[in-house]
Design a protein around this motif. Sequence first.
Motif, PDB file in Angstrom:
ATOM      1  N   PRO A   1     -14.433  -0.251 -11.494  1.00 52.20           N
ATOM      2  CA  PRO A   1     -13.067  -0.473 -11.136  1.00 52.20           C
ATOM      3  C   PRO A   1     -13.001  -1.664 -10.094  1.00 52.20           C
ATOM      4  N   VAL A   2     -12.066  -2.729 -10.435  1.00 49.18           N
ATOM      5  CA  VAL A   2     -11.827  -3.741  -9.294  1.00 49.18           C
ATOM      6  C   VAL A   2     -11.000  -3.443  -8.161  1.00 49.18           C
ATOM      7  N   LEU A   3      -9.967  -2.533  -8.679  1.00 50.40           N
ATOM      8  CA  LEU A   3      -9.060  -2.097  -7.696  1.00 50.40           C
ATOM      9  C   LEU A   3      -8.984  -0.464  -7.882  1.00 50.40           C
ATOM     10  N   THR A   4      -8.691   0.237  -6.769  1.00 50.99           N
ATOM     11  CA  THR A   4      -8.495   1.738  -6.928  1.00 50.99           C
ATOM     12  C   THR A   4      -6.983   1.600  -7.265  1.00 50.99           C
ATOM     13  N   PRO A   5      -6.380   2.787  -7.664  1.00 49.42           N
ATOM     14  CA  PRO A   5      -4.932   2.823  -7.817  1.00 49.42           C
ATOM     15  C   PRO A   5      -4.261   2.616  -6.604  1.00 49.42           C
ATOM     16  N   THR A   6      -4.496   2.977  -5.487  1.00 50.83           N
ATOM     17  CA  THR A   6      -4.010   2.894  -4.156  1.00 50.83           C
ATOM     18  C   THR A   6      -3.706   1.485  -3.624  1.00 50.83           C
ATOM     19  N   GLU A   7      -4.889   0.704  -4.099  1.00 50.19           N
ATOM     20  CA  GLU A   7      -4.901  -0.858  -3.911  1.00 50.19           C
ATOM     21  C   GLU A   7      -4.037  -1.470  -4.653  1.00 50.19           C
ATOM     22  N   ALA A   8      -3.937  -1.077  -5.992  1.00 50.53           N
ATOM     23  CA  ALA A   8      -3.083  -1.899  -7.078  1.00 50.53           C
ATOM     24  C   ALA A   8      -1.714  -1.568  -6.508  1.00 50.53           C
ATOM     25  N   LEU A   9      -1.206  -0.607  -6.339  1.00 47.70           N
ATOM     26  CA  LEU A   9      -0.012  -0.082  -5.805  1.00 47.70           C
ATOM     27  C   LEU A   9       0.442  -0.976  -4.436  1.00 47.70           C
ATOM     28  N   ILE A  10      -0.392  -1.170  -3.516  1.00 44.44           N
ATOM     29  CA  ILE A  10      -0.196  -1.643  -2.226  1.00 44.44           C
ATOM     30  C   ILE A  10       0.031  -3.012  -2.363  1.00 44.44           C
ATOM     31  N   ALA A  11      -0.859  -3.492  -3.376  1.00 38.35           N
ATOM     32  CA  ALA A  11      -0.887  -4.950  -3.735  1.00 38.35           C
ATOM     33  C   ALA A  11       0.664  -5.295  -4.447  1.00 38.35           C
ATOM     34  N   ILE A  12       1.020  -4.532  -5.247  1.00 40.39           N
ATOM     35  CA  ILE A  12       2.310  -4.935  -5.751  1.00 40.39           C
ATOM     36  C   ILE A  12       3.581  -4.943  -4.864  1.00 40.39           C
ATOM     37  N   HIS A  13       3.459  -3.892  -3.841  1.00 42.98           N
ATOM     38  CA  HIS A  13       4.379  -4.174  -2.756  1.00 42.98           C
ATOM     39  C   HIS A  13       4.266  -5.295  -1.696  1.00 42.98           C
ATOM     40  N   ARG A  14       3.031  -5.706  -1.718  1.00 43.78           N
ATOM     41  CA  ARG A  14       2.959  -6.810  -0.717  1.00 43.78           C
ATOM     42  C   ARG A  14       3.363  -8.144  -1.342  1.00 43.78           C
ATOM     43  N   ILE A  15       3.810  -8.179  -2.539  1.00 44.21           N
ATOM     44  CA  ILE A  15       4.452  -9.466  -3.150  1.00 44.21           C
ATOM     45  C   ILE A  15       5.821  -9.886  -2.498  1.00 44.21           C
ATOM     46  N   ASP A  16       6.017 -10.815  -2.170  1.00 54.18           N
ATOM     47  CA  ASP A  16       7.260 -11.430  -1.604  1.00 54.18           C
ATOM     48  C   ASP A  16       7.707 -12.112  -2.877  1.00 54.18           C
ATOM     49  N   PRO A  17       8.955 -11.639  -3.728  1.00 56.12           N
ATOM     50  CA  PRO A  17       9.483 -12.358  -4.731  1.00 56.12           C
ATOM     51  C   PRO A  17      10.090 -13.545  -4.120  1.00 56.12           C
ATOM     52  N   GLU A  18      10.779 -13.910  -3.170  1.00 53.44           N
ATOM     53  CA  GLU A  18      11.257 -15.073  -2.903  1.00 53.44           C
ATOM     54  C   GLU A  18      10.247 -16.217  -2.465  1.00 53.44           C
ATOM     55  N   ARG A  19       9.031 -15.793  -1.774  1.00 48.75           N
ATOM     56  CA  ARG A  19       8.077 -16.553  -1.458  1.00 48.75           C
ATOM     57  C   ARG A  19       7.289 -16.831  -2.957  1.00 48.75           C
TER      58      ARG A  19
ATOM     59  N   PHE B   1      -1.904   7.479 -11.087  1.00 54.41           N
ATOM     60  CA  PHE B   1      -0.885   7.263  -9.695  1.00 54.41           C
ATOM     61  C   PHE B   1      -0.761   8.885  -9.366  1.00 54.41           C
ATOM     62  N   THR B   2      -1.597   9.497  -8.823  1.00 56.81           N
ATOM     63  CA  THR B   2      -1.332  10.959  -8.556  1.00 56.81           C
ATOM     64  C   THR B   2      -0.342  11.283  -7.148  1.00 56.81           C
ATOM     65  N   GLN B   3      -0.343  12.422  -7.006  1.00 54.26           N
ATOM     66  CA  GLN B   3       0.506  12.732  -5.669  1.00 54.26           C
ATOM     67  C   GLN B   3      -0.215  12.435  -4.341  1.00 54.26           C
ATOM     68  N   GLN B   4      -1.763  12.516  -4.464  1.00 55.01           N
ATOM     69  CA  GLN B   4      -2.558  12.178  -3.370  1.00 55.01           C
ATOM     70  C   GLN B   4      -2.505  10.500  -3.289  1.00 55.01           C
ATOM     71  N   VAL B   5      -2.465   9.730  -4.653  1.00 54.51           N
ATOM     72  CA  VAL B   5      -2.550   8.246  -4.366  1.00 54.51           C
ATOM     73  C   VAL B   5      -1.165   7.861  -3.722  1.00 54.51           C
ATOM     74  N   LEU B   6      -0.208   8.446  -4.181  1.00 54.33           N
ATOM     75  CA  LEU B   6       1.030   8.092  -3.427  1.00 54.33           C
ATOM     76  C   LEU B   6       1.260   8.415  -1.926  1.00 54.33           C
ATOM     77  N   ALA B   7       0.761   9.401  -1.432  1.00 52.38           N
ATOM     78  CA  ALA B   7       0.628   9.781  -0.262  1.00 52.38           C
ATOM     79  C   ALA B   7      -0.206   8.714   0.628  1.00 52.38           C
ATOM     80  N   LYS B   8      -1.255   8.258   0.035  1.00 47.65           N
ATOM     81  CA  LYS B   8      -1.778   7.390   0.698  1.00 47.65           C
ATOM     82  C   LYS B   8      -1.353   6.018   0.825  1.00 47.65           C
ATOM     83  N   VAL B   9      -0.632   5.651  -0.320  1.00 46.40           N
ATOM     84  CA  VAL B   9       0.120   4.428  -0.369  1.00 46.40           C
ATOM     85  C   VAL B   9       1.204   4.415   0.713  1.00 46.40           C
ATOM     86  N   LEU B  10       2.032   5.366   0.719  1.00 48.02           N
ATOM     87  CA  LEU B  10       3.072   5.464   1.639  1.00 48.02           C
ATOM     88  C   LEU B  10       2.619   5.176   3.134  1.00 48.02           C
ATOM     89  N   ASN B  11       1.429   5.978   3.384  1.00 48.19           N
ATOM     90  CA  ASN B  11       0.671   6.308   4.702  1.00 48.19           C
ATOM     91  C   ASN B  11       0.573   4.701   5.199  1.00 48.19           C
TER      92      ASN B  11
END
Length: 435
Positions: free
Chosen positions: A234-252, A274-284
Amino acid sequence: MKAIRLVANKLYPLTSISQQIELFANEMLMSVSTVDHKADSNGDGSDPALQKDSGSEKSSEEGPSFSISNPLQSSTSGSKSPFSIAEGQRRISLYFALCTKKHSLFGQIFVVYSGASEAVQQAIHQQIHMLVRTIGSSSELLEIISNPHSGSEKLLIQVLQTLTEGIVPSLQLITTIRNLYETKVKDVELLIMILPFLSKDEVLLLFPHVVNTPLDKFQCALLRILQGSTHSGPVLTPTEALIAIHRIDPEREGIPLKKVTDACNACFEQREIFTQQVLAKVLNQLVEQIPLPLLFMRTVLQAIGAFPSLVDFIMEILSRLVSKQIWKYPKLWVGFVKCALLTRPQSFGVLLQLPPAQLENALGRTPALRAPLVAHASQAHIKSSLPRSVLTVLGIESDAQVSSQAPPNQSQTGDIDNSDKEAGTEKSRDSSVVS
C-alpha cells in the motif's frame, strides 16, 4: 488472418517489397478515416486502394513478386455506408501487424482514430490491447505517446492502461505519464494508473487532484492507493488517506468543498477498511492540527453515527476542543454544539466545562439542551463542583443569590486583616507584661 501473418512475418522483412506493403497497409488504414466523411475520388463508393490492378505494382527489384492488393482484396466492400466494426477491423489489421515490426508506425493509428467513425473507433479499441501488449514500453512508442494527436485521448488512456496493468511500469513510462498529465492531457485516469507505483510523498502531493474528480474515479484511485502494488504494498494507510483528505484547503486548492465532503463520504462507506480504530486514530491526530481542519466536526458527527460505541472517545475529543477554545472557530463551533446535542447525556460533563458566556451561547443555539442539562447539574454532587457563574447561566441560582453569597470586597478584607493584626499586637503586649 493467416494472410496477414504471412505478409507481416515473411514478406514485410524483405527490403525489396517492404515499402510497397507499408504503403498499401497505410492506405487501408487511412480509408477508415476518410470514407465516412467524404466521397472517394472514384465517385462510385468503391475504395481506390482496392481498385488497383493486382499486376501493376510489381517490384522492379529482384525478389519475389507481390501484389499489394491481394492480401485483402477478396473481402473488399464497395458500400458507401459507414464501416461496420468487422469491416473496420479488416481494414486496419495489416497495419496493426506491421506496427509490431516497426513501432514508429504506431503514431498514425492515433491520427486515424481521431477522424474515424464510432464503429471504426470500436474496432481499433478491440485490437489495440493485443498490439500494445506485443510492443510493450518501447522507446519509440513512449515518444509517440508523449505527444498524442488531438482527439485521440480515449485511445491514449487505453494504451497506457494496457502498458501499466499487471506489471511494475518502468521509470521512463511513469515519467511520460506524469508529463502528459501536467502538460497535455488533464485526465486524472492518467494519474490513477501510476498511483500505486509512486512514493507516499508524491501521492500526497497529487492527492488534491485525485479528490477533485468524479466520485467513481476517486473511488477507483483510492482503492489503488490503499492496495498499492504487489511489489511495494500500500502507498497510504486508511488513516493517512483520510487525514490527507482533511488537509485539503478547498479555497487554496481551488477545489469545490462538495468534492472533499464526497471523498469523506466514500471513505465512511467502506467500513471494512475505515474501521472504528482507524477513525479513532484519524480524529486523535486531526484534533491536534492548527488550525483545526474545516471538516473536523463533520467527521466527528459521521464517526459517532457510524460507530456509536465511540461515544466515550468522542467525549474526550470534545473536552480537548474546549481547552482549544473551539468557539473561536464559528463553523466548527456549530458542529460542536450539534455533537453535544446528539450525544446527550454523555456530553453534559463537557458542556459544563464551557465558560459561562459560551455555555449560554450553546444553550441559546440548542434550547433542547437546557432542561436536561439543568436537571443534570442540579444533582447535589455535581452542583457543588460548579462555579456559581455557571449555575446562574443554568438558572439554578439567581444573580441575587450570587450577590448575597459573594465574598467580601477588598476593603472589607483589608479591615478584617487589620483587625486581626491589632488583636495580635495586643496579645503580644499582654504577654510581654506578664513576663
